[in-house]
Design a protein around this motif. Structure first.
Motif, PDB file in Angstrom:
ATOM      1  N   LEU A 288      15.808 -44.665  -3.723  1.00 38.98           N
ATOM      2  CA  LEU A 288      17.137 -44.741  -4.320  1.00 38.98           C
ATOM      3  C   LEU A 288      17.574 -46.158  -4.667  1.00 38.98           C
ATOM      4  O   LEU A 288      18.728 -46.376  -5.030  1.00 38.98           O
ATOM      5  N   ILE A 289      16.664 -47.107  -4.578  1.00 35.90           N
ATOM      6  CA  ILE A 289      16.994 -48.457  -5.031  1.00 35.90           C
ATOM      7  C   ILE A 289      17.302 -48.363  -6.522  1.00 35.90           C
ATOM      8  O   ILE A 289      16.607 -47.666  -7.273  1.00 35.90           O
ATOM      9  N   ALA A 290      18.376 -49.023  -6.933  1.00 34.72           N
ATOM     10  CA  ALA A 290      18.865 -48.916  -8.309  1.00 34.72           C
ATOM     11  C   ALA A 290      17.731 -49.029  -9.328  1.00 34.72           C
ATOM     12  O   ALA A 290      16.948 -49.972  -9.311  1.00 34.72           O
ATOM     13  N   GLY A 291      17.627 -48.006 -10.165  1.00 39.87           N
ATOM     14  CA  GLY A 291      16.627 -47.958 -11.225  1.00 39.87           C
ATOM     15  C   GLY A 291      15.344 -47.243 -10.850  1.00 39.87           C
ATOM     16  O   GLY A 291      14.655 -46.706 -11.707  1.00 39.87           O
ATOM     17  N   HIS A 292      14.993 -47.199  -9.570  1.00 39.98           N
ATOM     18  CA  HIS A 292      13.730 -46.586  -9.151  1.00 39.98           C
ATOM     19  C   HIS A 292      13.785 -45.063  -9.291  1.00 39.98           C
ATOM     20  O   HIS A 292      12.858 -44.453  -9.844  1.00 39.98           O
ATOM     21  N   TYR A 293      14.835 -44.454  -8.779  1.00 47.24           N
ATOM     22  CA  TYR A 293      15.018 -42.998  -8.876  1.00 47.24           C
ATOM     23  C   TYR A 293      15.077 -42.580 -10.346  1.00 47.24           C
ATOM     24  O   TYR A 293      14.422 -41.638 -10.769  1.00 47.24           O
ATOM     25  N   GLN A 294      15.849 -43.345 -11.117  1.00 45.15           N
ATOM     26  CA  GLN A 294      16.002 -43.063 -12.537  1.00 45.15           C
ATOM     27  C   GLN A 294      14.669 -43.230 -13.270  1.00 45.15           C
ATOM     28  O   GLN A 294      14.441 -42.605 -14.296  1.00 45.15           O
ATOM     29  N   GLY A 295      13.778 -44.056 -12.717  1.00 45.21           N
ATOM     30  CA  GLY A 295      12.447 -44.269 -13.292  1.00 45.21           C
ATOM     31  C   GLY A 295      11.431 -43.220 -12.860  1.00 45.21           C
ATOM     32  O   GLY A 295      10.256 -43.311 -13.209  1.00 45.21           O
ATOM     33  N   GLY A 296      11.870 -42.229 -12.088  1.00 41.82           N
ATOM     34  CA  GLY A 296      10.982 -41.131 -11.710  1.00 41.82           C
ATOM     35  C   GLY A 296      10.372 -41.235 -10.325  1.00 41.82           C
ATOM     36  O   GLY A 296       9.439 -40.500 -10.005  1.00 41.82           O
ATOM     37  N   MET A 297      10.893 -42.116  -9.476  1.00 39.92           N
ATOM     38  CA  MET A 297      10.323 -42.295  -8.142  1.00 39.92           C
ATOM     39  C   MET A 297      10.904 -41.246  -7.195  1.00 39.92           C
ATOM     40  O   MET A 297      11.834 -41.511  -6.433  1.00 39.92           O
ATOM     41  N   LEU A 298      10.342 -40.028  -7.274  1.00 41.11           N
ATOM     42  CA  LEU A 298      10.793 -38.930  -6.439  1.00 41.11           C
ATOM     43  C   LEU A 298       9.660 -37.933  -6.227  1.00 41.11           C
ATOM     44  O   LEU A 298       8.647 -37.974  -6.908  1.00 41.11           O
ATOM     45  N   GLY A 299       9.864 -37.065  -5.230  1.00 43.01           N
ATOM     46  CA  GLY A 299       8.874 -36.047  -4.914  1.00 43.01           C
ATOM     47  C   GLY A 299       9.541 -34.814  -4.330  1.00 43.01           C
ATOM     48  O   GLY A 299      10.759 -34.784  -4.119  1.00 43.01           O
TER      49      GLY A 299
ATOM     50  N   MET B  18      12.071 -44.657   1.065  1.00 47.91           N
ATOM     51  CA  MET B  18      11.886 -43.206   0.990  1.00 47.91           C
ATOM     52  C   MET B  18      13.091 -42.594   1.672  1.00 47.91           C
ATOM     53  O   MET B  18      13.408 -42.940   2.805  1.00 47.91           O
ATOM     54  N   VAL B  19      13.761 -41.693   0.947  1.00 48.75           N
ATOM     55  CA  VAL B  19      14.936 -40.998   1.464  1.00 48.75           C
ATOM     56  C   VAL B  19      14.707 -39.508   1.241  1.00 48.75           C
ATOM     57  O   VAL B  19      14.414 -39.088   0.118  1.00 48.75           O
ATOM     58  N   ILE B  20      14.830 -38.710   2.301  1.00 50.96           N
ATOM     59  CA  ILE B  20      14.671 -37.264   2.208  1.00 50.96           C
ATOM     60  C   ILE B  20      16.055 -36.645   2.056  1.00 50.96           C
ATOM     61  O   ILE B  20      17.018 -37.098   2.697  1.00 50.96           O
ATOM     62  N   GLY B  21      16.175 -35.596   1.241  1.00 51.31           N
ATOM     63  CA  GLY B  21      17.458 -34.920   1.095  1.00 51.31           C
ATOM     64  C   GLY B  21      17.408 -33.790   0.098  1.00 51.31           C
ATOM     65  O   GLY B  21      16.350 -33.422  -0.394  1.00 51.31           O
ATOM     66  N   THR B  22      18.582 -33.252  -0.203  1.00 47.87           N
ATOM     67  CA  THR B  22      18.699 -32.273  -1.274  1.00 47.87           C
ATOM     68  C   THR B  22      18.850 -33.051  -2.574  1.00 47.87           C
ATOM     69  O   THR B  22      19.228 -34.229  -2.568  1.00 47.87           O
ATOM     70  N   ARG B  23      18.581 -32.420  -3.681  1.00 46.12           N
ATOM     71  CA  ARG B  23      18.725 -33.104  -4.973  1.00 46.12           C
ATOM     72  C   ARG B  23      20.164 -33.584  -5.142  1.00 46.12           C
ATOM     73  O   ARG B  23      20.408 -34.699  -5.595  1.00 46.12           O
ATOM     74  N   LYS B  24      21.146 -32.751  -4.737  1.00 47.06           N
ATOM     75  CA  LYS B  24      22.557 -33.129  -4.861  1.00 47.06           C
ATOM     76  C   LYS B  24      22.850 -34.391  -4.044  1.00 47.06           C
ATOM     77  O   LYS B  24      23.480 -35.326  -4.540  1.00 47.06           O
ATOM     78  N   ASP B  25      22.391 -34.435  -2.793  1.00 43.73           N
ATOM     79  CA  ASP B  25      22.629 -35.613  -1.950  1.00 43.73           C
ATOM     80  C   ASP B  25      21.948 -36.852  -2.525  1.00 43.73           C
ATOM     81  O   ASP B  25      22.532 -37.942  -2.531  1.00 43.73           O
ATOM     82  N   LEU B  26      20.726 -36.690  -3.000  1.00 47.83           N
ATOM     83  CA  LEU B  26      20.013 -37.831  -3.570  1.00 47.83           C
ATOM     84  C   LEU B  26      20.691 -38.313  -4.849  1.00 47.83           C
ATOM     85  O   LEU B  26      20.813 -39.532  -5.071  1.00 47.83           O
ATOM     86  N   ASP B  27      21.151 -37.384  -5.698  1.00 47.81           N
ATOM     87  CA  ASP B  27      21.855 -37.771  -6.921  1.00 47.81           C
ATOM     88  C   ASP B  27      23.119 -38.571  -6.593  1.00 47.81           C
ATOM     89  O   ASP B  27      23.397 -39.597  -7.224  1.00 47.81           O
ATOM     90  N   GLU B  28      23.881 -38.098  -5.601  1.00 45.48           N
ATOM     91  CA  GLU B  28      25.119 -38.793  -5.214  1.00 45.48           C
ATOM     92  C   GLU B  28      24.816 -40.183  -4.656  1.00 45.48           C
ATOM     93  O   GLU B  28      25.491 -41.159  -4.997  1.00 45.48           O
ATOM     94  N   HIS B  29      23.803 -40.276  -3.790  1.00 43.89           N
ATOM     95  CA  HIS B  29      23.453 -41.569  -3.203  1.00 43.89           C
ATOM     96  C   HIS B  29      22.909 -42.508  -4.279  1.00 43.89           C
ATOM     97  O   HIS B  29      23.229 -43.703  -4.287  1.00 43.89           O
ATOM     98  N   ALA B  30      22.111 -41.976  -5.204  1.00 39.39           N
ATOM     99  CA  ALA B  30      21.566 -42.808  -6.289  1.00 39.39           C
ATOM    100  C   ALA B  30      22.686 -43.381  -7.155  1.00 39.39           C
ATOM    101  O   ALA B  30      22.629 -44.546  -7.568  1.00 39.39           O
ATOM    102  N   ALA B  31      23.729 -42.582  -7.417  1.00 40.86           N
ATOM    103  CA  ALA B  31      24.864 -43.063  -8.205  1.00 40.86           C
ATOM    104  C   ALA B  31      25.570 -44.212  -7.475  1.00 40.86           C
ATOM    105  O   ALA B  31      25.959 -45.208  -8.090  1.00 40.86           O
ATOM    106  N   LEU B  32      25.714 -44.089  -6.154  1.00 41.41           N
ATOM    107  CA  LEU B  32      26.316 -45.174  -5.374  1.00 41.41           C
ATOM    108  C   LEU B  32      25.438 -46.424  -5.411  1.00 41.41           C
ATOM    109  O   LEU B  32      25.950 -47.541  -5.493  1.00 41.41           O
TER     110      LEU B  32
END
Length: 165
Positions: free
Chosen positions: A146-157, A92-106
């Protein structure tokens, strides 16, 4: 050989500058040192002595958090108890959508990357983690795995922080 050595050195330097660590099933809280209190757009690390409320989250391999939306009052310090009911590592990682998007890409590029920050918890299968966070700024924020694939699979709130009067 010289080209291979140069390439390996570049990879090591790049990795070291990004503070890359392997995701594992260890209990990261055991090796954590003092909490780094750095103001973020979504708040600051909280103190256990000032917790106003505890919210328990479930993470599962269906790539969902329960609950997936919370409302918070500005200034409130929350203790998030995060339970991984799945068979794979989640976080679980808390942040802004922009920060989460950048971290997810990494994380897509470097799937073993891990950071030790007070606004995130890495939780192994069947384990429980926690985050203590003070939401001292109003706004709409997010949390995600933000584990690879999880965020992209909709694991967010969503976190909605209502301004204090």
């Amino acid at each position: 050989m010289k080209k291979l050595t140069s390439t390996l050195l570049a990879v090591l330097v790049t990795g070291a500058s990004m503070h890359v660590f392997a995701h594992g099933n260890e209990d990261h809280a055991k090796k954590a040192g003092p909490v780094k209190k750095e103001q973020k757009a979504w708040g600051i690390a909280g103190d256990a002595k000032t917790v106003n409320r505890t919210i328990t989250f479930a993470m599962t391999d269906d790539m969902r958090f329960t609950p997936d939306k919370i409302d918070v009052r500005q200034g409130e310090t929350l203790k998030f108890v995060i339970k991984n009911g799945g068979k794979v590592m989640h976080e679980m990682v808390i942040g802004t959508r922009k920060d989460l998007d950048e971290h997810a890409a990494l994380m897509q590029k470097f799937p073993t990357m891990e950071h030790e920050e007070p606004y995130m918890a890495h939780v192994g299968p069947g384990k429980t983690g926690e985050i203590i966070w003070t939401f001292n700024k109003p706004g709409n924020f997010d949390f995600a795995c933000l584990i690879a694939g999880h965020y992209q699979g909709g694991m967010l709130g969503k976190v909605t922080v209502v301004a204090s009067k």
